[in-house]
Motif scaffolding. Structure first.
Motif, short mmCIF file in Angstrom:
data_model
loop_
_atom_site.label_atom_id
_atom_site.label_comp_id
_atom_site.label_asym_id
_atom_site.label_seq_id
_atom_site.Cartn_x
_atom_site.Cartn_y
_atom_site.Cartn_z
N HIS A 1 0.76 -1.17 -0.24
CA HIS A 1 0.14 0.02 -0.07
C HIS A 1 1.03 1.26 0.02
CE1 HIS A 1 -3.75 -2.26 0.91
NE2 HIS A 1 -2.92 -2.89 1.64
N GLY A 2 0.42 2.35 -0.56
CA GLY A 2 1.01 3.64 -0.49
C GLY A 2 0.86 4.22 0.76
N THR A 3 1.27 5.37 0.83
CA THR A 3 1.11 6.43 2.11
C THR A 3 1.01 7.80 1.83
OG1 THR A 3 1.98 6.97 4.14
CG2 THR A 3 3.76 6.76 2.45
N LYS A 4 0.23 8.69 2.46
CA LYS A 4 0.17 9.75 2.15
C LYS A 4 1.11 10.87 2.82
CE LYS A 4 -4.82 9.89 1.02
NZ LYS A 4 -6.14 10.28 1.49
N ASP A 5 1.66 10.12 4.09
CA ASP A 5 2.51 11.01 4.87
C ASP A 5 3.91 11.32 4.21
OD1 ASP A 5 0.65 10.61 7.01
OD2 ASP A 5 1.31 8.82 7.62
N VAL A 6 4.24 12.51 4.68
CA VAL A 6 5.56 12.84 4.00
C VAL A 6 6.37 13.60 5.07
CG1 VAL A 6 6.60 14.57 2.28
CG2 VAL A 6 4.47 13.36 1.84
N ASN A 7 7.84 13.33 5.11
CA ASN A 7 8.36 13.94 5.89
C ASN A 7 9.70 14.89 5.32
OD1 ASN A 7 7.32 13.15 8.85
ND2 ASN A 7 7.98 11.32 7.70
N THR A 8 10.08 15.81 5.85
CA THR A 8 11.36 16.59 5.42
C THR A 8 12.65 16.16 6.63
OG1 THR A 8 10.98 18.51 6.26
CG2 THR A 8 10.15 18.01 4.02
N PHE A 9 13.84 16.07 6.01
CA PHE A 9 14.68 15.75 6.91
C PHE A 9 15.68 16.91 7.18
CE2 PHE A 9 19.36 14.24 7.44
CZ PHE A 9 19.32 13.51 8.65
N ASN A 10 15.90 17.51 8.31
CA ASN A 10 16.63 18.42 8.74
C ASN A 10 18.03 17.78 9.06
OD1 ASN A 10 18.30 20.56 9.93
ND2 ASN A 10 16.40 21.46 10.81
N PHE A 11 19.08 17.92 8.34
CA PHE A 11 20.42 17.42 8.43
C PHE A 11 21.22 18.23 9.57
CE2 PHE A 11 21.34 20.69 5.53
CZ PHE A 11 22.52 21.34 6.03
N GLN A 12 20.80 19.32 9.92
CA GLN A 12 21.62 20.26 10.91
C GLN A 12 21.35 19.63 12.25
OE1 GLN A 12 19.89 23.80 9.45
NE2 GLN A 12 21.87 24.60 8.54
N ASN A 13 20.10 19.19 12.59
CA ASN A 13 19.86 18.58 13.87
C ASN A 13 19.34 17.08 13.53
OD1 ASN A 13 17.45 18.53 12.87
ND2 ASN A 13 16.83 20.62 14.53
N ASN A 14 19.57 16.43 12.76
CA ASN A 14 19.19 14.85 12.43
C ASN A 14 17.82 14.61 12.75
OD1 ASN A 14 20.12 12.40 11.57
ND2 ASN A 14 20.32 11.72 13.86
N SER A 15 16.84 15.56 12.58
CA SER A 15 15.52 15.36 12.72
C SER A 15 14.68 15.15 11.56
CB SER A 15 15.08 16.58 13.50
OG SER A 15 15.00 17.56 12.89
N LEU A 16 13.37 14.30 11.78
CA LEU A 16 12.21 14.53 10.66
C LEU A 16 11.35 15.62 11.07
CD1 LEU A 16 11.96 10.70 10.03
CD2 LEU A 16 12.88 12.44 8.61
N ILE A 17 10.71 16.10 9.92
CA ILE A 17 9.85 17.05 10.31
C ILE A 17 8.48 16.71 9.33
CG2 ILE A 17 9.16 19.65 10.17
CD1 ILE A 17 12.25 20.14 10.15
N ALA A 18 7.28 16.62 10.04
CA ALA A 18 5.94 16.43 9.12
C ALA A 18 5.84 17.52 8.16
CB ALA A 18 4.85 16.25 10.19
N ALA A 19 5.66 16.87 7.09
CA ALA A 19 5.49 17.77 5.68
C ALA A 19 3.96 17.57 5.29
CB ALA A 19 6.46 17.78 4.71
N GLY A 20 2.99 17.30 6.22
CA GLY A 20 1.67 17.08 5.86
C GLY A 20 1.34 15.79 4.90
N LYS A 21 0.13 15.80 4.73
CA LYS A 21 -0.21 14.40 3.82
C LYS A 21 -0.44 15.01 2.22
CE LYS A 21 -2.06 12.26 8.07
NZ LYS A 21 -1.30 11.25 7.72
N MET A 22 -0.29 13.97 1.44
CA MET A 22 -0.61 14.36 -0.01
C MET A 22 -1.93 13.74 -0.01
SD MET A 22 2.61 12.66 -1.97
CE MET A 22 2.72 10.97 -0.83
N ALA A 23 -2.59 14.25 -1.13
CA ALA A 23 -4.02 13.93 -1.53
C ALA A 23 -4.21 12.29 -1.66
CB ALA A 23 -4.69 14.58 -2.39
N PHE A 24 -2.96 11.77 -2.30
CA PHE A 24 -3.05 10.28 -2.78
C PHE A 24 -2.04 9.60 -2.27
CE2 PHE A 24 -4.67 13.11 -6.31
CZ PHE A 24 -6.03 12.29 -6.57
N GLU A 25 -2.20 8.36 -1.95
CA GLU A 25 -1.32 7.41 -1.31
C GLU A 25 -0.31 7.27 -2.40
OE1 GLU A 25 -4.01 4.32 -0.03
OE2 GLU A 25 -4.24 5.06 1.89
N ARG A 26 0.80 6.90 -2.02
CA ARG A 26 1.87 6.78 -3.21
C ARG A 26 2.98 5.48 -2.65
NH1 ARG A 26 1.09 10.44 -7.36
NH2 ARG A 26 0.22 12.32 -6.69
N TRP A 27 3.46 4.69 -3.39
CA TRP A 27 4.26 3.74 -3.26
C TRP A 27 5.22 3.64 -4.53
CZ3 TRP A 27 4.15 -2.21 -4.31
CH2 TRP A 27 5.23 -2.65 -3.85
#
Length: 197
Positions: A1-27
């Motif tokens: 199954h695909g997912t709508k969840d997206v994260n961005t990665f901040n390399f400066q502090n090694n953290s994931l930040i939620a970037a909202g949800k897409m309208a469509f699931e994607r794999w």
């Protein structure tokens, strides 16, 4: 199954930040970074049912507003669905649009402005058949090297109509190979298998 969840990665502090949800699931979608930093997401599988449920509509993530926009005017089963849903081969073109080289050899331009628009360019299946397990890489601005089974061609998208040129054949099949652009502009093709195993 695909997912709508997206994260961005901040390399400066090694953290994931939620970037909202897409309208469509994607794999296995493809993401193309545009000139101003926005991200165009296309292709992917929504659900592995019979028949497959594919994500036919691309979306744009705005870096400035950190929000999603659906490109409803660019819906296309041919460009990033059907046989081209699995990591569609796509690049930022010199004209500011997204160039798509489908696995079946068709070529498209995706205009991500407003609600979006997709247009096929060139002759039907002009680039010849390939598969999702053969690599393609942009080795210079607007110039793509694409492995199409045993044949290799270049695609020049620096003019309105793409120009295709055969460069020769591989000495063996290279399923799941890697294409890497070297510092001198050459492309190294490494790995892969002669058989699907």
């Amino acid at each position: 199954h695909g997912t709508k969840d997206v994260n961005t990665f901040n390399f400066q502090n090694n953290s994931l930040i939620a970037a909202g949800k897409m309208a469509f699931e994607r794999w296995y979608p493809t993401i193309v970074t545009m000139g101003r930093g926005d991200m165009v997401v296309m292709g992917g599988l929504m659900e592995e049912a019979q028949p497959l449920v594919l994500a036919e509509t691309p979306e744009v993530f705005s870096i400035a507003s950190r929000s999603w926009r659906t490109l409803s005017g660019a819906r296309s089963l041919e460009a990033y669905g059907a046989a081209n849903w699995y990591y569609p081969r796509a690049w930022l073109a010199p004209n500011g649009q997204v160039f798509i080289l489908a696995h079946n050899g068709n070529m498209f331009y995706l205009d991500p402005s407003a609600s979006g628009m997709v247009q096929r360019v060139g002759a039907e299946q002009a680039a010849g058949w390939s598969a999702d397990y053969f690599p393609s890489v942009m080795y210079q601005p607007g110039k793509i090297l694409s492995v199409r089974a045993n044949n290799v061609l270049t695609v020049d998208i620096n003019s309105p109509t793409p120009t295709l040129r055969q460069t020769g054949s591989l000495n063996q099949m290279r399923i799941l190979a890697n294409a890497s652009v070297l510092a001198n502009g050459q492309v190294a093709l490494t790995g892969g298998s002669a058989l699907w195993n």
